[in-house]
Design a protein around this motif. Structure first.
Motif, PDB file in Angstrom:
ATOM      1  N   ASP A  52     -35.181  -2.941 -31.733  1.00 16.97           N
ATOM      2  CA  ASP A  52     -33.723  -2.929 -31.923  1.00 16.97           C
ATOM      3  C   ASP A  52     -33.006  -3.416 -30.664  1.00 16.97           C
ATOM      4  O   ASP A  52     -32.148  -4.293 -30.724  1.00 16.97           O
ATOM      5  CB  ASP A  52     -33.240  -1.513 -32.273  1.00 16.97           C
ATOM      6  N   VAL A  53     -33.357  -2.822 -29.528  1.00 20.90           N
ATOM      7  CA  VAL A  53     -32.703  -3.154 -28.259  1.00 20.90           C
ATOM      8  C   VAL A  53     -33.773  -3.498 -27.235  1.00 20.90           C
ATOM      9  O   VAL A  53     -34.696  -2.702 -27.002  1.00 20.90           O
ATOM     10  CB  VAL A  53     -31.844  -1.978 -27.736  1.00 20.90           C
ATOM     11  N   THR A  65     -29.515   3.130 -20.042  1.00 21.53           N
ATOM     12  CA  THR A  65     -29.164   2.521 -21.322  1.00 21.53           C
ATOM     13  C   THR A  65     -30.233   2.823 -22.370  1.00 21.53           C
ATOM     14  O   THR A  65     -29.917   3.112 -23.533  1.00 21.53           O
ATOM     15  CB  THR A  65     -28.972   1.006 -21.166  1.00 21.53           C
ATOM     16  N   GLU A  68     -29.653   6.380 -23.625  1.00 23.79           N
ATOM     17  CA  GLU A  68     -28.511   6.529 -24.535  1.00 23.79           C
ATOM     18  C   GLU A  68     -28.791   5.856 -25.879  1.00 23.79           C
ATOM     19  O   GLU A  68     -28.389   6.379 -26.927  1.00 23.79           O
ATOM     20  CB  GLU A  68     -27.249   5.950 -23.896  1.00 23.79           C
ATOM     21  N   CYS A  69     -29.456   4.700 -25.872  1.00 25.22           N
ATOM     22  CA  CYS A  69     -29.761   4.024 -27.132  1.00 25.22           C
ATOM     23  C   CYS A  69     -30.700   4.859 -27.996  1.00 25.22           C
ATOM     24  O   CYS A  69     -30.535   4.944 -29.224  1.00 25.22           O
ATOM     25  CB  CYS A  69     -30.382   2.657 -26.854  1.00 25.22           C
ATOM     26  N   GLN A  72     -29.201   7.451 -29.943  1.00 24.43           N
ATOM     27  CA  GLN A  72     -28.521   6.941 -31.139  1.00 24.43           C
ATOM     28  C   GLN A  72     -29.508   6.465 -32.206  1.00 24.43           C
ATOM     29  O   GLN A  72     -29.110   5.847 -33.194  1.00 24.43           O
ATOM     30  CB  GLN A  72     -27.599   5.782 -30.747  1.00 24.43           C
ATOM     31  N   LEU A  74     -32.024   4.231 -31.889  1.00 26.94           N
ATOM     32  CA  LEU A  74     -32.399   2.825 -31.800  1.00 26.94           C
ATOM     33  C   LEU A  74     -33.764   2.678 -31.129  1.00 26.94           C
ATOM     34  O   LEU A  74     -33.997   3.267 -30.069  1.00 26.94           O
ATOM     35  CB  LEU A  74     -31.354   2.049 -30.990  1.00 26.94           C
ATOM     36  N   THR A  76     -36.099   1.141 -28.740  1.00 29.24           N
ATOM     37  CA  THR A  76     -35.686   0.513 -27.484  1.00 29.24           C
ATOM     38  C   THR A  76     -36.902   0.157 -26.646  1.00 29.24           C
ATOM     39  O   THR A  76     -37.833   0.955 -26.503  1.00 29.24           O
ATOM     40  CB  THR A  76     -34.764   1.469 -26.694  1.00 29.24           C
ATOM     41  N   THR A 411     -24.092   1.023 -24.946  1.00 32.61           N
ATOM     42  CA  THR A 411     -24.595   1.672 -26.158  1.00 32.61           C
ATOM     43  C   THR A 411     -23.508   1.751 -27.219  1.00 32.61           C
ATOM     44  O   THR A 411     -23.753   1.498 -28.407  1.00 32.61           O
ATOM     45  CB  THR A 411     -25.142   3.070 -25.827  1.00 32.61           C
ATOM     46  N   ILE A 414     -23.191  -1.736 -28.717  1.00 35.80           N
ATOM     47  CA  ILE A 414     -24.346  -2.090 -29.546  1.00 35.80           C
ATOM     48  C   ILE A 414     -24.302  -1.354 -30.884  1.00 35.80           C
ATOM     49  O   ILE A 414     -24.519  -1.948 -31.945  1.00 35.80           O
ATOM     50  CB  ILE A 414     -25.646  -1.777 -28.788  1.00 35.80           C
ATOM     51  N   VAL A 415     -23.994  -0.074 -30.836  1.00 29.96           N
ATOM     52  CA  VAL A 415     -23.956   0.726 -32.068  1.00 29.96           C
ATOM     53  C   VAL A 415     -22.818   0.265 -32.975  1.00 29.96           C
ATOM     54  O   VAL A 415     -22.970   0.169 -34.198  1.00 29.96           O
ATOM     55  CB  VAL A 415     -23.811   2.224 -31.730  1.00 29.96           C
TER      56      VAL A 415
END
Length: 562
Positions: A52-53, A65, A68-69, A72, A74, A76, A411, A414-415
């Motif tokens: 995803d990231v 980062t 935090e991702c 959520q 994601l 990563t 983040t 991105i979200v």
């Protein structure tokens, strides 16, 4: 010339030889007191993947980062060209502060208005509190604590230049104007040598950065949505509209919905790089009796300014007083300046204000500061048509708080996706696409003059013969007539063995200089840095290392990337 035994053993060490674990020769206190063995290790990329990231760079911005991702939901992935924490996050003084005189709030109000100045303060205050919250949630023992920060004038009230130097009342009024609670006194006392104006800001913070980041990495490593690959260098990327395709130096492809460039300086992004300036800054760690120095952050208002804090010493009877400052443009210093002047000036400052310090530093090191032309970092979607590429750069000496604030802003972006605007109140302030403020244009011109003048090093070199180069040192000299006298970066090892690289930076063709304290080749144009022993790139915006010009250089530069 045949390779010396030193070179043969270096080559056998492969990719672990040279500046792999940190970006300089000098060891910061944060690395000395948090052993390499405590760092989590990660493999080199061996195959293509999707995520995803994708985050490039495993310093505080990239690690924060990723944290935090993942919160959520994601998937990563981080890729790092060397080892995790091998960049500037371990070469800091580790202040967490939103009120330190850099930038001045009266200047922020002039450039960005009251709302802009307040948003900047809020981002820094969020960051220093977020570090504490994560440390608590993950059980990370990293010496985190909140404490006051004090700004003083560069000279005491008894100095004839005091009135001219004192802008603290103006700064206090600006802070009051945007609703930041601080105290101001005209007759404050700090240390043994200063009486004069003082601004005191409550609820600032400090910590041990590598202990903290190691703890966050260990928490991430246990998460099923996280991957990290070291010794995996980005080669290129392309925004496809619905995602990003990244190619690594090892030829692998990574497909990601979003790409975050958290490499301190975004690789090859000239639209941003041209709006920044690049500085070296210095720190010393001096032993002091435990309890003599109050637990407070101190900054003076000089340019460049001095910054002070304390941290734990391995001997419980002592503490370290860490004093930093002495900034100068990258690649523009003498050997004496690198090895003696800047460290010596910091020790003298400390002795003057705190006579109980041990005058011999137990640790001394330098780091890199990236200054944006309008004092505000560039954090957000990249410029141009790159909708799925995000950057964070231009920390202006506040890299730790900017890194954590960037993690929150990136983040959120991105979200939210491409079509949602102003989800985060900081978005416009930090936007990389913002236009230069009119009041900053003369400073941009002034900053670029010495950078452009650095191209004169195609003609002016350091030595005319290899015999002039001391052992364990480097210098730039001209090649022979057969190579059209192009500049060469020559390193001589402890046994007199020589290795020769091109002195031309692969980014914008500046000519590198020898950094005698960190044993690196530094480019004075846009701040790229290269390991002095191997020529490998240790800081962008360059992606590739210096070109080897002899067999010895080819041997130490060799190494496979994921």
């Amino acid at each position: 010339m045949q390779p010396s035994s030193t070179l043969r053993s270096s080559a056998s060490a492969g990719s672990n030889y040279g500046a792999v674990n940190t970006s300089g020769h000098q060891q910061p206190v944060w690395i000395a007191t948090e052993p390499w063995s405590n760092r989590p290790t990660f493999p080199k990329l061996q195959s293509n993947l999707s995520t995803d990231v994708l985050i490039v760079g495993a310093g505080i911005t990239g690690i924060s980062t990723a944290y935090e991702c993942i919160k959520q939901g994601l998937r990563t992935t981080i890729i790092e060209a060397r080892e995790v924490l091998s960049g500037e996050s371990g070469r800091t003084s580790a202040h967490l502060s939103g009120v330190n005189g850099d930038p001045r709030f009266y200047e922020l109000i002039s450039l960005f208005g009251e709302n802009g100045a307040r948003h900047w303060f809020d981002s820094q205050q969020y960051a220093l509190e977020r570090v504490g919250a994560i440390a608590k949630a993950e059980g990370i023992d990293c010496e985190y604590r909140q404490l006051p920060g004090k700004i003083i004038v560069s000279v005491p009230k008894t100095d004839p230049g005091y009135d001219k130097a004192n802008d603290l009342k103006k700064e206090f009024d600006a802070l009051q104007q945007i609703g930041v609670r601080v105290q101001y006194t005209e007759e404050g006392k700090v240390g043994d040598a200063y009486v004069g104006a003082v601004i005191e800001a409550p609820k600032q913070a400090t910590f041990h950065p590598t202990k903290y980041l190691n703890g966050v990495l260990k928490a991430l490593k246990n998460n099923q949505f996280f991957d990290c690959y070291t010794h995996t260098r980005l080669e290129s990327y392309k925004d496809l509209g619905d995602g990003v395709l990244v190619t690594t130096e090892g030829g692998h492809e990574i497909h990601a919905n979003s790409l975050v460039l958290s490499t301190n300086v975004p690789l090859q992004e000239i639209q941003i790089i041209g709006k920044e300036s690049y500085y070296r800054t210095y720190c010393v760690a001096l032993r002091i009796p435990k309890g003599r120095y109050p637990d407070v952050l101190i900054y003076d208002n000089a340019d460049p300014y001095v910054y002070v804090r304390k941290t734990a010493h391995p001997n419980p009877a002592y503490e370290f007083l860490i004093v930093g400052g002495e900034d100068h443009k990258v690649g523009m210093e003498t050997t004496e300046g690198y090895l003696q002047t800047h460290y010596g000036n910091l020790v003298k400052w400390a002795q003057h204000h705190f006579p109980y310090v041990d005058p011999e530093p137990e640790y001394k090191w330098s780091g890199q500061v990236v200054e944006p032309n309008d004092q505000i970092a560039y954090i957000g979607r990249n410029t141009g048509n790159l909708k799925n590429v995000f950057i964070a750069t231009g920390d202006s000496g506040n890299g730790l708080t900017h890194g954590v604030a960037a993690a929150r802003l990136l983040t959120d972006l991105i979200v939210a996706g491409q079509d949602v605007k102003h989800l985060n109140a900081w978005e416009d302030l930090f936007a990389p696409s913002r236009k230069p403020q009119l009041g900053t244009i003369p400073d941009v011109i002034k900053e670029n003059i010495p950078q452009q003048a650095a191209y004169s090093r195609y003609i002016n070199v350091d030595v005319s013969d290899m015999e002039e180069i001391p052992v364990c040192s480097g210098a730039v000299m001209h090649a022979g007539i057969s190579k059209l006298k192009k500049p060469l970066a020559v390193y001589k090892d402890g046994e007199g063995g020589v290795r020769v690289f091109s002195a031309i930076c692969p980014h914008m063709k500046g000519v590198v200089t020898w950094n005698a304290t960190e044993m690196s080749w530094d480019c004075p144009v846009h701040g790229s840095r290269f390991d002095g022993k191997t020529g490998r790139c240790i800081m962008g915006p360059a992606i590739h290392g210096l070109t080897p010009e002899d067999e010895n250089a080819k041997m130490v530069a060799a190494g496979e990337s994921g």
